[in-house]
Design a protein around this motif. Structure first.
Motif, PDB file in Angstrom:
ATOM      1  N   ILE A 134      34.304 -68.980 -56.100  1.00  0.00           N
ATOM      2  CA  ILE A 134      34.536 -69.771 -57.466  1.00  0.00           C
ATOM      3  C   ILE A 134      33.886 -70.917 -57.477  1.00  0.00           C
ATOM      4  O   ILE A 134      33.290 -71.609 -56.283  1.00  0.00           O
ATOM      5  CB  ILE A 134      36.153 -70.141 -57.480  1.00  0.00           C
ATOM      6  CG1 ILE A 134      36.654 -70.943 -56.066  1.00  0.00           C
ATOM      7  CG2 ILE A 134      37.048 -68.794 -57.276  1.00  0.00           C
ATOM      8  CD1 ILE A 134      37.756 -71.593 -55.981  1.00  0.00           C
ATOM      9  N   ASN A 135      33.749 -71.236 -58.816  1.00  0.00           N
ATOM     10  CA  ASN A 135      33.384 -72.756 -59.103  1.00  0.00           C
ATOM     11  C   ASN A 135      34.369 -73.755 -59.049  1.00  0.00           C
ATOM     12  O   ASN A 135      34.248 -75.016 -58.447  1.00  0.00           O
ATOM     13  CB  ASN A 135      32.618 -72.704 -60.387  1.00  0.00           C
ATOM     14  CG  ASN A 135      31.386 -72.159 -60.435  1.00  0.00           C
ATOM     15  OD1 ASN A 135      30.537 -72.410 -59.393  1.00  0.00           O
ATOM     16  ND2 ASN A 135      30.697 -71.730 -61.496  1.00  0.00           N
ATOM     17  N   ASN A 136      35.495 -73.509 -59.576  1.00  0.00           N
ATOM     18  CA  ASN A 136      36.551 -74.353 -59.540  1.00  0.00           C
ATOM     19  C   ASN A 136      38.149 -73.445 -59.642  1.00  0.00           C
ATOM     20  O   ASN A 136      37.935 -72.661 -59.962  1.00  0.00           O
ATOM     21  CB  ASN A 136      36.580 -75.125 -61.076  1.00  0.00           C
ATOM     22  CG  ASN A 136      35.220 -75.741 -61.156  1.00  0.00           C
ATOM     23  OD1 ASN A 136      34.925 -76.812 -60.815  1.00  0.00           O
ATOM     24  ND2 ASN A 136      34.337 -75.081 -62.136  1.00  0.00           N
ATOM     25  N   LEU A 137      38.863 -74.342 -59.332  1.00  0.00           N
ATOM     26  CA  LEU A 137      40.266 -73.751 -59.490  1.00  0.00           C
ATOM     27  C   LEU A 137      41.133 -74.709 -60.446  1.00  0.00           C
ATOM     28  O   LEU A 137      41.169 -75.856 -59.754  1.00  0.00           O
ATOM     29  CB  LEU A 137      40.827 -73.336 -58.195  1.00  0.00           C
ATOM     30  CG  LEU A 137      42.266 -72.673 -58.085  1.00  0.00           C
ATOM     31  CD1 LEU A 137      42.360 -71.807 -56.839  1.00  0.00           C
ATOM     32  CD2 LEU A 137      43.515 -73.684 -57.879  1.00  0.00           C
ATOM     33  N   GLN A 138      41.958 -74.193 -61.158  1.00  0.00           N
ATOM     34  CA  GLN A 138      42.783 -74.974 -61.926  1.00  0.00           C
ATOM     35  C   GLN A 138      44.124 -74.536 -61.916  1.00  0.00           C
ATOM     36  O   GLN A 138      44.433 -73.366 -61.400  1.00  0.00           O
ATOM     37  CB  GLN A 138      42.303 -74.976 -63.447  1.00  0.00           C
ATOM     38  CG  GLN A 138      40.902 -75.426 -63.427  1.00  0.00           C
ATOM     39  CD  GLN A 138      40.390 -75.212 -64.934  1.00  0.00           C
ATOM     40  OE1 GLN A 138      40.925 -75.764 -65.829  1.00  0.00           O
ATOM     41  NE2 GLN A 138      39.375 -74.317 -65.214  1.00  0.00           N
ATOM     42  N   HIS A 184      47.193 -77.655 -69.069  1.00  0.00           N
ATOM     43  CA  HIS A 184      46.281 -77.859 -67.925  1.00  0.00           C
ATOM     44  C   HIS A 184      46.913 -79.104 -66.932  1.00  0.00           C
ATOM     45  O   HIS A 184      47.086 -80.361 -67.543  1.00  0.00           O
ATOM     46  CB  HIS A 184      44.918 -78.103 -68.486  1.00  0.00           C
ATOM     47  CG  HIS A 184      44.026 -78.466 -67.415  1.00  0.00           C
ATOM     48  ND1 HIS A 184      43.614 -79.673 -66.729  1.00  0.00           N
ATOM     49  CD2 HIS A 184      43.209 -77.596 -66.491  1.00  0.00           C
ATOM     50  CE1 HIS A 184      42.566 -79.502 -65.802  1.00  0.00           C
ATOM     51  NE2 HIS A 184      42.409 -78.162 -65.771  1.00  0.00           N
ATOM     52  N   LEU A 185      46.926 -78.849 -65.927  1.00  0.00           N
ATOM     53  CA  LEU A 185      47.314 -79.908 -64.883  1.00  0.00           C
ATOM     54  C   LEU A 185      46.401 -80.717 -64.246  1.00  0.00           C
ATOM     55  O   LEU A 185      46.220 -81.673 -64.319  1.00  0.00           O
ATOM     56  CB  LEU A 185      48.297 -79.187 -64.048  1.00  0.00           C
ATOM     57  CG  LEU A 185      49.791 -78.642 -64.607  1.00  0.00           C
ATOM     58  CD1 LEU A 185      50.426 -77.934 -63.522  1.00  0.00           C
ATOM     59  CD2 LEU A 185      50.552 -79.760 -65.408  1.00  0.00           C
ATOM     60  N   ILE A 186      45.493 -79.667 -63.549  1.00  0.00           N
ATOM     61  CA  ILE A 186      44.743 -80.380 -62.473  1.00  0.00           C
ATOM     62  C   ILE A 186      43.568 -79.368 -62.245  1.00  0.00           C
ATOM     63  O   ILE A 186      43.783 -78.207 -62.191  1.00  0.00           O
ATOM     64  CB  ILE A 186      45.303 -80.963 -61.190  1.00  0.00           C
ATOM     65  CG1 ILE A 186      44.440 -81.702 -60.354  1.00  0.00           C
ATOM     66  CG2 ILE A 186      45.838 -79.754 -60.507  1.00  0.00           C
ATOM     67  CD1 ILE A 186      45.256 -82.688 -59.362  1.00  0.00           C
ATOM     68  N   LEU A 187      42.186 -79.915 -62.054  1.00  0.00           N
ATOM     69  CA  LEU A 187      41.202 -79.023 -61.680  1.00  0.00           C
ATOM     70  C   LEU A 187      40.521 -79.509 -60.268  1.00  0.00           C
ATOM     71  O   LEU A 187      40.460 -80.840 -60.151  1.00  0.00           O
ATOM     72  CB  LEU A 187      39.995 -79.232 -62.679  1.00  0.00           C
ATOM     73  CG  LEU A 187      38.742 -78.517 -62.424  1.00  0.00           C
ATOM     74  CD1 LEU A 187      38.150 -77.950 -63.952  1.00  0.00           C
ATOM     75  CD2 LEU A 187      37.836 -79.079 -61.497  1.00  0.00           C
ATOM     76  N   GLU A 200      40.986 -81.711 -51.745  1.00  0.00           N
ATOM     77  CA  GLU A 200      42.294 -82.108 -51.964  1.00  0.00           C
ATOM     78  C   GLU A 200      41.838 -83.048 -53.057  1.00  0.00           C
ATOM     79  O   GLU A 200      40.994 -83.772 -53.236  1.00  0.00           O
ATOM     80  CB  GLU A 200      43.001 -83.117 -51.062  1.00  0.00           C
ATOM     81  CG  GLU A 200      44.436 -83.443 -51.181  1.00  0.00           C
ATOM     82  CD  GLU A 200      45.031 -84.042 -49.950  1.00  0.00           C
ATOM     83  OE1 GLU A 200      44.827 -83.371 -48.663  1.00  0.00           O
ATOM     84  OE2 GLU A 200      45.577 -85.175 -50.102  1.00  0.00           O
ATOM     85  N   LYS A 201      42.961 -83.186 -54.061  1.00  0.00           N
ATOM     86  CA  LYS A 201      42.994 -83.737 -55.339  1.00  0.00           C
ATOM     87  C   LYS A 201      44.293 -84.155 -55.649  1.00  0.00           C
ATOM     88  O   LYS A 201      45.418 -83.522 -55.732  1.00  0.00           O
ATOM     89  CB  LYS A 201      42.440 -83.280 -56.355  1.00  0.00           C
ATOM     90  CG  LYS A 201      41.944 -83.914 -57.537  1.00  0.00           C
ATOM     91  CD  LYS A 201      40.614 -83.213 -58.374  1.00  0.00           C
ATOM     92  CE  LYS A 201      40.160 -84.153 -59.311  1.00  0.00           C
ATOM     93  NZ  LYS A 201      39.059 -83.624 -60.159  1.00  0.00           N
ATOM     94  N   HIS A 202      44.390 -85.432 -56.167  1.00  0.00           N
ATOM     95  CA  HIS A 202      45.814 -85.970 -56.482  1.00  0.00           C
ATOM     96  C   HIS A 202      45.789 -86.252 -58.162  1.00  0.00           C
ATOM     97  O   HIS A 202      44.732 -86.730 -58.552  1.00  0.00           O
ATOM     98  CB  HIS A 202      46.311 -87.103 -55.706  1.00  0.00           C
ATOM     99  CG  HIS A 202      46.220 -87.131 -54.484  1.00  0.00           C
ATOM    100  ND1 HIS A 202      47.613 -87.053 -53.721  1.00  0.00           N
ATOM    101  CD2 HIS A 202      45.400 -86.850 -53.349  1.00  0.00           C
ATOM    102  CE1 HIS A 202      47.374 -86.756 -52.414  1.00  0.00           C
ATOM    103  NE2 HIS A 202      45.936 -86.641 -52.415  1.00  0.00           N
ATOM    104  N   LEU A 235      51.348 -84.679 -58.765  1.00  0.00           N
ATOM    105  CA  LEU A 235      50.739 -83.597 -58.441  1.00  0.00           C
ATOM    106  C   LEU A 235      49.612 -83.689 -57.100  1.00  0.00           C
ATOM    107  O   LEU A 235      48.896 -84.716 -57.042  1.00  0.00           O
ATOM    108  CB  LEU A 235      49.941 -82.948 -59.375  1.00  0.00           C
ATOM    109  CG  LEU A 235      50.743 -82.713 -60.844  1.00  0.00           C
ATOM    110  CD1 LEU A 235      49.950 -82.112 -61.676  1.00  0.00           C
ATOM    111  CD2 LEU A 235      51.908 -81.843 -60.466  1.00  0.00           C
ATOM    112  N   ARG A 236      49.583 -82.801 -56.057  1.00  0.00           N
ATOM    113  CA  ARG A 236      48.671 -82.949 -55.208  1.00  0.00           C
ATOM    114  C   ARG A 236      48.348 -81.521 -54.974  1.00  0.00           C
ATOM    115  O   ARG A 236      49.039 -80.503 -54.611  1.00  0.00           O
ATOM    116  CB  ARG A 236      49.245 -83.175 -53.660  1.00  0.00           C
ATOM    117  CG  ARG A 236      48.280 -83.148 -52.666  1.00  0.00           C
ATOM    118  CD  ARG A 236      48.969 -83.943 -51.473  1.00  0.00           C
ATOM    119  NE  ARG A 236      48.216 -83.282 -50.162  1.00  0.00           N
ATOM    120  CZ  ARG A 236      48.498 -82.758 -49.434  1.00  0.00           C
ATOM    121  NH1 ARG A 236      49.972 -82.000 -49.344  1.00  0.00           N
ATOM    122  NH2 ARG A 236      47.956 -82.214 -48.110  1.00  0.00           N
ATOM    123  N   VAL A 237      46.861 -81.126 -55.036  1.00  0.00           N
ATOM    124  CA  VAL A 237      46.412 -79.762 -54.952  1.00  0.00           C
ATOM    125  C   VAL A 237      45.345 -79.569 -53.947  1.00  0.00           C
ATOM    126  O   VAL A 237      44.753 -80.775 -53.378  1.00  0.00           O
ATOM    127  CB  VAL A 237      45.550 -79.636 -56.140  1.00  0.00           C
ATOM    128  CG1 VAL A 237      44.860 -78.098 -56.043  1.00  0.00           C
ATOM    129  CG2 VAL A 237      46.437 -79.199 -57.394  1.00  0.00           C
TER     130      VAL A 237
END
Lengths: 111, 113
Positions: A29-33, A45-48, A55-57, A61-63
């Protein structure tokens, strides 16, 4: 689902608790959303997270993303009744721009 | 901010009829995507357009066709409708250079009786 499974399929928690949803995918993948969908309505859309991020916040939300395991998790902290919705992960591949969605997790937050 | 506009929001058709769904992308977005979401299912990619040309194709039935016009709006034409075509149809738009950032419209709910 074309892409993979989401785990769990349904989750019921009390307001204030944390909710964790997992998503697995099959291709590079390039990105996950992550998207949220209230019953039968539009996708929000929540977060990419990019493939080179782990990890991203964003607010509550924490992905996380583990490309070696082809999996991602979405954590919603201090859940609210308004978080009740279906949550989908979606990936865009290196070979194309279309989004491929996971099967979704139905989250119910009880007040 | 302006969002993706889809019309109609709801549509009821009989079997074997035709339907046309319209999508108006966010201003300056040049790429449009169509997705189909059946009851209890995840959204499935149908087709996308960039600069009026088809750019990618997914699981779109031969009975369906789509096009993008010079003003970048897009129409999804569905013929010989079947009961199984009942679904929520989403349109999304993006800039070609930022295709991962797709903004979704509210969807058109098609019911085939």
């Amino acid at each position: 689902s074309q892409q993979g499974e989401e785990d769990p399929q349904a989750l019921s928690i009390q307001e204030g608790e944390n909710a964790t949803m997992n998503c697995s995918y099959k291709t590079s993948i390039n990105n996950l959303q992550w998207y949220r969908q209230n019953s039968g309505r539009g996708l929000v859309h929540l977060i990419l997270i990019r493939s080179n991020e782990r990890e991203k916040h964003s607010g509550r939300l924490r992905v996380t993303l583990d490309t070696s395991k082809k999996s991602s998790s979405l954590l919603i902290t201090a859940s609210r009744a308004a978080d009740t919705a279906s949550y989908f992960c979606a990936t865009d591949s290196i070979s194309g721009n279309k989004l491929v969605f996971g099967a979704g997790t139905i989250l119910r937050v009880k007040s | 901010a302006a969002g993706v506009i889809q019309s109609p929001r709801h549509l009821i058709k009989e079997k074997r009829e035709t339907a046309t769904l319209k999508c108006y992308p966010i201003p300056r977005h040049d790429t449009v995507y169509w997705y189909q979401q059946g009851p209890g299912q995840d959204p499935q990619f149908l087709i996308s357009f960039y600069e009026k040309m088809q750019s990618d194709k997914g699981s779109i039935p031969d009975r369906f066709s789509a096009q993008q016009f010079s003003d970048y709006h897009s129409e999804l034409n569905m013929s010989s409708l079947e009961l199984g075509d009942s679904a929520l149809y989403f349109c999304a738009s993006s800039l070609r250079t930022r295709a991962n950032e797709q903004f979704f419209g509210p969807g058109t709910r098609l019911t085939v009786l």
